[in-house]
Design a protein around this motif. Structure first.
Motif, short mmCIF file in Angstrom:
data_model
loop_
_atom_site.label_atom_id
_atom_site.label_comp_id
_atom_site.label_asym_id
_atom_site.label_seq_id
_atom_site.Cartn_x
_atom_site.Cartn_y
_atom_site.Cartn_z
N VAL A 117 0.97 -1.17 0.04
CA VAL A 117 0.18 0.60 -0.29
C VAL A 117 1.55 1.71 -0.29
O VAL A 117 0.61 2.13 -1.00
CB VAL A 117 -1.22 0.09 0.81
N ALA A 118 1.78 1.23 1.27
CA ALA A 118 2.91 2.10 1.61
C ALA A 118 3.92 3.08 0.21
O ALA A 118 3.54 3.63 -0.68
CB ALA A 118 4.09 1.69 1.76
N THR A 119 3.48 1.80 -1.17
CA THR A 119 5.03 1.88 -2.43
C THR A 119 3.20 2.07 -3.26
O THR A 119 3.63 1.68 -4.92
CB THR A 119 5.91 1.59 -3.16
N LEU A 120 2.50 2.26 -2.82
CA LEU A 120 1.27 2.01 -4.46
C LEU A 120 1.30 3.34 -5.33
O LEU A 120 1.03 4.03 -5.33
CB LEU A 120 0.27 1.33 -3.90
N ASP A 121 1.58 3.49 -6.39
CA ASP A 121 0.91 4.38 -7.39
C ASP A 121 -0.36 3.65 -8.16
O ASP A 121 -1.01 2.74 -8.98
CB ASP A 121 1.18 4.00 -8.76
N ALA A 148 -5.53 6.11 7.30
CA ALA A 148 -3.71 6.13 6.92
C ALA A 148 -3.55 5.70 5.77
O ALA A 148 -3.03 6.36 4.64
CB ALA A 148 -3.26 5.65 7.80
N GLU A 149 -4.23 4.24 5.41
CA GLU A 149 -4.24 3.73 3.95
C GLU A 149 -4.46 4.70 2.28
O GLU A 149 -4.02 4.85 1.41
CB GLU A 149 -4.83 2.22 3.82
N VAL A 150 -6.01 4.88 2.75
CA VAL A 150 -6.40 5.74 2.47
C VAL A 150 -6.17 7.32 1.81
O VAL A 150 -6.31 7.77 0.44
CB VAL A 150 -8.56 5.99 2.03
N ALA A 151 -6.06 8.22 2.77
CA ALA A 151 -5.31 8.73 2.84
C ALA A 151 -4.42 8.45 1.74
O ALA A 151 -3.77 9.32 1.22
CB ALA A 151 -4.93 9.89 4.12
N PRO A 181 -9.35 15.03 9.99
CA PRO A 181 -8.62 15.74 9.19
C PRO A 181 -8.37 15.45 7.53
O PRO A 181 -8.44 16.60 7.29
CB PRO A 181 -7.19 15.65 9.53
N THR A 182 -8.90 14.79 7.13
CA THR A 182 -9.48 14.38 6.00
C THR A 182 -10.21 14.74 5.52
O THR A 182 -10.10 15.57 4.39
CB THR A 182 -9.10 12.84 5.68
N VAL A 183 -11.34 14.85 5.95
CA VAL A 183 -12.60 15.48 5.83
C VAL A 183 -12.53 16.70 5.78
O VAL A 183 -13.27 17.49 4.63
CB VAL A 183 -13.74 14.58 6.61
N SER A 184 -11.79 17.56 6.99
CA SER A 184 -11.33 18.61 6.80
C SER A 184 -10.95 19.38 5.84
O SER A 184 -10.81 21.07 4.98
CB SER A 184 -11.20 19.14 8.00
N ALA A 185 -10.15 18.87 5.49
CA ALA A 185 -9.27 19.11 4.18
C ALA A 185 -9.69 19.03 2.88
O ALA A 185 -9.16 20.09 1.61
CB ALA A 185 -7.87 18.35 4.32
N ALA A 227 -10.82 13.92 -8.65
CA ALA A 227 -9.61 14.24 -9.03
C ALA A 227 -9.22 14.77 -7.42
O ALA A 227 -7.75 14.77 -6.58
CB ALA A 227 -9.30 14.93 -9.55
N GLY A 228 -9.90 15.99 -7.92
CA GLY A 228 -9.33 17.11 -6.30
C GLY A 228 -9.59 16.81 -4.30
O GLY A 228 -8.60 17.23 -4.09
N MET A 229 -10.21 15.79 -4.74
CA MET A 229 -10.52 14.71 -3.16
C MET A 229 -9.29 14.23 -2.96
O MET A 229 -8.55 13.88 -2.02
CB MET A 229 -11.82 14.41 -2.97
N GLY A 230 -9.10 13.17 -4.09
CA GLY A 230 -7.96 12.55 -3.67
C GLY A 230 -6.42 13.18 -3.83
O GLY A 230 -5.19 12.95 -2.62
N GLU A 231 -5.90 14.42 -4.27
CA GLU A 231 -4.92 15.13 -3.66
C GLU A 231 -4.92 15.88 -2.87
O GLU A 231 -4.23 16.21 -2.18
CB GLU A 231 -4.87 16.52 -5.34
N ALA A 232 -6.56 16.29 -2.40
CA ALA A 232 -6.11 17.08 -0.99
C ALA A 232 -6.11 15.25 0.23
O ALA A 232 -5.05 15.99 1.37
CB ALA A 232 -7.75 17.15 -0.52
N ALA A 233 -6.35 14.13 -0.11
CA ALA A 233 -6.49 13.56 0.51
C ALA A 233 -4.46 12.84 0.70
O ALA A 233 -4.34 12.54 1.73
CB ALA A 233 -7.12 12.09 0.28
N ALA A 234 -4.33 12.88 -0.13
CA ALA A 234 -3.08 12.85 -0.32
C ALA A 234 -1.46 13.35 0.25
O ALA A 234 -0.73 12.95 0.76
CB ALA A 234 -2.26 12.24 -1.79
N ARG A 235 -2.00 14.75 0.59
CA ARG A 235 -1.23 15.44 1.00
C ARG A 235 -1.08 15.90 2.30
O ARG A 235 -0.31 15.57 2.98
CB ARG A 235 -2.01 17.06 0.46
N LEU A 236 -2.29 15.09 2.90
CA LEU A 236 -2.01 14.51 4.11
C LEU A 236 -1.90 12.76 4.51
O LEU A 236 -1.47 12.39 5.52
CB LEU A 236 -3.80 14.09 4.79
N GLY A 237 -1.94 11.86 3.71
CA GLY A 237 -1.33 10.99 4.59
C GLY A 237 0.66 10.69 4.27
O GLY A 237 1.02 11.99 3.46
N ARG A 238 1.14 9.81 5.29
CA ARG A 238 1.75 9.56 5.61
C ARG A 238 2.39 7.85 4.54
O ARG A 238 2.02 7.22 5.09
CB ARG A 238 2.49 9.30 6.35
#
Length: 362
Positions: free
Chosen positions: A164-168, A266-269, A293-297, A328-339
């Motif tokens: 998951v951590a390396t998923l494209d 954590a994984e979804v973000a 946090p993800t929803v607020s972002a 697409a916009g929501m995915g980018e917002a989630a990814a910015r929070l994901g680690r």
């Protein structure tokens, strides 16, 4: 280095521990790793499957409220601490890493008794009793969320399974859809609610499935092993008992409908997948806090369990599922929070804990 990981009980404790174990061996293949658990937890299956040693200690359930069990707790803890200390001595541990839960509390106390350096990882937005105690014994405290009320906390995220951590997602999309027998073009909703499924999610999808497929969407639905016999596959609807390849499921999906446990959030973000989060309406409210946090972002939607119905999905999730620009916009917002690097960062903290102890003289 000999590392003992206390992460038994639930998948929310075990999976980060296993991801950390993998990262420890990537950093130094000579590292010795053992996990602490009990004979009642999922670790009896998950840990051996991943090739790691498992040392068993007595379970010490931690009551959330004043109950008769609370009176018996000190005696249970003392016994578990003695046995845990014996395990730490037997394995000649250099450091203990705890992930909370009823395995971690006796481990923290035993490590303190033996003078071992300790690292604490807290996955939830609201820390449990074990980690609140463990964090008092160390300056090495890792947090999955910001603003968690633990001393010396550093925000690193949650160690995730490597697949998951390396998923494209974009590069793996075609493979994921082929793996599950999905159409390669239709908007895709992924529904999952844990290994047993989730009754509320299952019911809402059943009510909305005609509207979803009628609009050209498709659904990949992990219904739970106990529900698979009553789930009927049809064009646009693929029910499965359980999803082992979550990486491919995330890649195949455009939107997820899920609970909001710490690992799920954590994984979804991390993979940048927009989600509709439905917090489990039990416990101490941590699932809602995990998702906020993800929803607020702007990376997801939040709906109360009691409010999730087929009509809600049709009115809210379906328009989102067919709006590629918004997704697409929501995915980018989630990814910015994901680690994606929490496992490596936790390993660095483990090394610092040992080096600090060695520098001070054990």
């Amino acid at each position: 280095m000999r590392v003992v990981l206390a992460g038994g009980g639930t998948a929310g404790h075990i999976e980060p521990a296993l991801a950390t174990a993998d990262a420890l061996l990537r950093a130094d293949p000579e590292t010795d790793v053992v996990l602490l658990g009990t004979e009642r937890g999922l670790e009896t299956r998950l840990v051996p499957e991943r090739g790691y040693e498992l040392a068993l200690i007595p379970p010490v359930p931690l009551p959330r409220k004043l109950t008769p069990e609370l009176i018996r707790l000190p005696a249970r803890v003392r016994g578990a601490v003695r046995q845990t200390a014996a395990v730490l001595r037997e394995w000649q541990a250099d450091v203990l890493v705890g992930f909370g839960g009823y395995v971690a509390l006796p481990a923290y106390l035993a490590a303190r008794r033996l003078g071992l350096p300790t690292v604490v990882h807290e996955a939830n937005a609201k820390p449990g009793l074990a980690n609140r105690i463990g964090a008092r014994f160390t300056q090495h405290v890792a947090l999955a969320n910001t603003d968690v009320p633990l001393p010396h906390g550093q925000h690193i995220g949650i160690p995730l399974r490597r697949s998951v951590a390396t998923l494209d997602r974009a590069a793996t999309r075609a493979e994921g859809r082929a793996f599950f027998g999905l159409d390669d073009q239709a908007p895709t909703l992924l529904v999952f609610g844990g290994s047993q499924g989730a009754r509320r999610l299952n019911g809402a999808v059943t009510e909305a499935i005609d509207a979803l497929t009628g609009a050209g969407a498709q659904v990949l639905h992990a219904v739970g092993a106990g529900n698979i016999d009553s789930a009927v596959a049809r064009p646009g609807y693929v029910p499965v008992p359980y999803i082992d390849r979550m990486d491919l499921a995330y890649a195949a999906a455009d939107l997820a409908l899920c609970r909001s446990g710490a690992i799920t959030c954590a994984e979804v973000a991390a993979v940048g997948l927009p989600a509709v989060y439905v917090p489990l309406p039990h416990g101490n409210g941590e699932q809602r806090l995990n998702a906020e946090p993800t929803v607020s972002a702007g990376g997801g939607l939040l709906v109360a369990d009691a409010e999730l119905t087929g009509d809600w999905l049709t009115a809210n999730a379906l328009p989102l599922l067919t709006d590629r620009e918004r997704l697409a916009g929501m995915g980018e917002a989630a990814a910015r929070l994901g680690r994606r690097d929490a496992d490596d960062r936790l390993v660095q903290m483990v090394h610092r804990a040992v080096e600090t102890q060695d520098a001070g003289g054990r």
